[in-house]
Design an enzyme around this catalytic site. Structure first.
Site, PDB file in Angstrom:
ATOM      1  N   TYR A  25     -19.408  58.767 -48.016  1.00  0.00           N
ATOM      2  CA  TYR A  25     -18.383  58.192 -48.670  1.00  0.00           C
ATOM      3  C   TYR A  25     -17.521  57.307 -47.753  1.00  0.00           C
ATOM      4  O   TYR A  25     -16.653  56.712 -48.444  1.00  0.00           O
ATOM      5  CB  TYR A  25     -17.370  59.189 -49.329  1.00  0.00           C
ATOM      6  CG  TYR A  25     -17.019  60.365 -48.600  1.00  0.00           C
ATOM      7  CD1 TYR A  25     -15.960  59.927 -47.812  1.00  0.00           C
ATOM      8  CD2 TYR A  25     -17.663  61.372 -48.335  1.00  0.00           C
ATOM      9  CE1 TYR A  25     -15.405  60.967 -46.976  1.00  0.00           C
ATOM     10  CE2 TYR A  25     -17.188  62.148 -47.557  1.00  0.00           C
ATOM     11  CZ  TYR A  25     -16.055  61.972 -46.733  1.00  0.00           C
ATOM     12  OH  TYR A  25     -15.379  63.090 -45.917  1.00  0.00           O
ATOM     13  N   GLU A 100     -19.788  64.660 -37.170  1.00  0.00           N
ATOM     14  CA  GLU A 100     -18.630  64.807 -37.879  1.00  0.00           C
ATOM     15  C   GLU A 100     -17.855  66.017 -37.651  1.00  0.00           C
ATOM     16  O   GLU A 100     -16.737  66.487 -38.240  1.00  0.00           O
ATOM     17  CB  GLU A 100     -19.059  65.198 -39.458  1.00  0.00           C
ATOM     18  CG  GLU A 100     -19.966  63.891 -40.128  1.00  0.00           C
ATOM     19  CD  GLU A 100     -18.757  62.707 -40.495  1.00  0.00           C
ATOM     20  OE1 GLU A 100     -17.610  62.927 -40.183  1.00  0.00           O
ATOM     21  OE2 GLU A 100     -19.354  61.991 -41.216  1.00  0.00           O
TER      22      GLU A 100
END
Length: 174
Positions: A25, A100
């Protein structure tokens, strides 16, 4: 291996490789600053499947001095988030976990998505309007004031929010 060609064996082994669906996203989407990492074969394999949005609302905020997009794991708050579904192999999944900072900064959780278009090919095709589960990198660790920040339905590093994303390579040491 009578009756089997080398090609059929290779195809069978190739299909046996486990692929995981990931919903991105933020900076990993097409046209965003880290998309090249998804397409780097040294990181593994990632195949675009479809554009989608979350069924549930979540706060997508831009935070820290580096203006990083964060999906806060607070279901029911914020907006339905738009992003992209990719089918990734285990090598890419391992790379993404490291990129991440999972599980320290982000956690990989499951989210239900509504497919907006089914642009994938072959077994990756999803029908528009269908629902699918995918993994997403979200965070439960954030500053309380982040919940007061503006939320976004769709992240764009060059959006009208005016918050310039600072690439990892350009960040000053903490």
């Amino acid at each position: 291996m009578k009756g089997f060609s080398i090609l059929s064996v290779i195809v069978s082994v190739f299909r046996a490789v486990h692929m995981e669906q990931i919903f991105v996203y933020g900076t990993l989407k097409k046209g965003q600053p880290n998309y090249f990492r998804m397409m780097d074969p040294d990181n593994g394999r990632a195949e675009f499947v479809a554009h989608a949005r979350t069924v549930e609302q979540y706060p997508l905020v831009i935070a820290t001095k580096n203006n990083i997009p964060f999906l806060l794991n607070v279901p029911g708050e914020g907006q339905r988030i738009q992003g992209e579904i990719y089918s990734v192999d285990q090598k890419m999944l391992k790379f993404l976990d490291e990129f991440e900072s999972c599980p320290d900064l982000y956690q990989r959780t499951t989210v239900q998505l509504e497919v907006q278009d089914g642009l994938g090919e072959g077994e990756n095709t999803l029908e528009s309007g269908s629902f699918v589960n995918a993994s997403v990198y979200s965070t439960t660790t954030y500053e309380p004031e982040w919940l007061q920040k503006p939320t976004y339905e769709s992240y764009d590093a060059h959006g009208d929010h005016g918050l310039r994303y600072v690439r990892r390579e350009d960040r000053s040491p903490e």
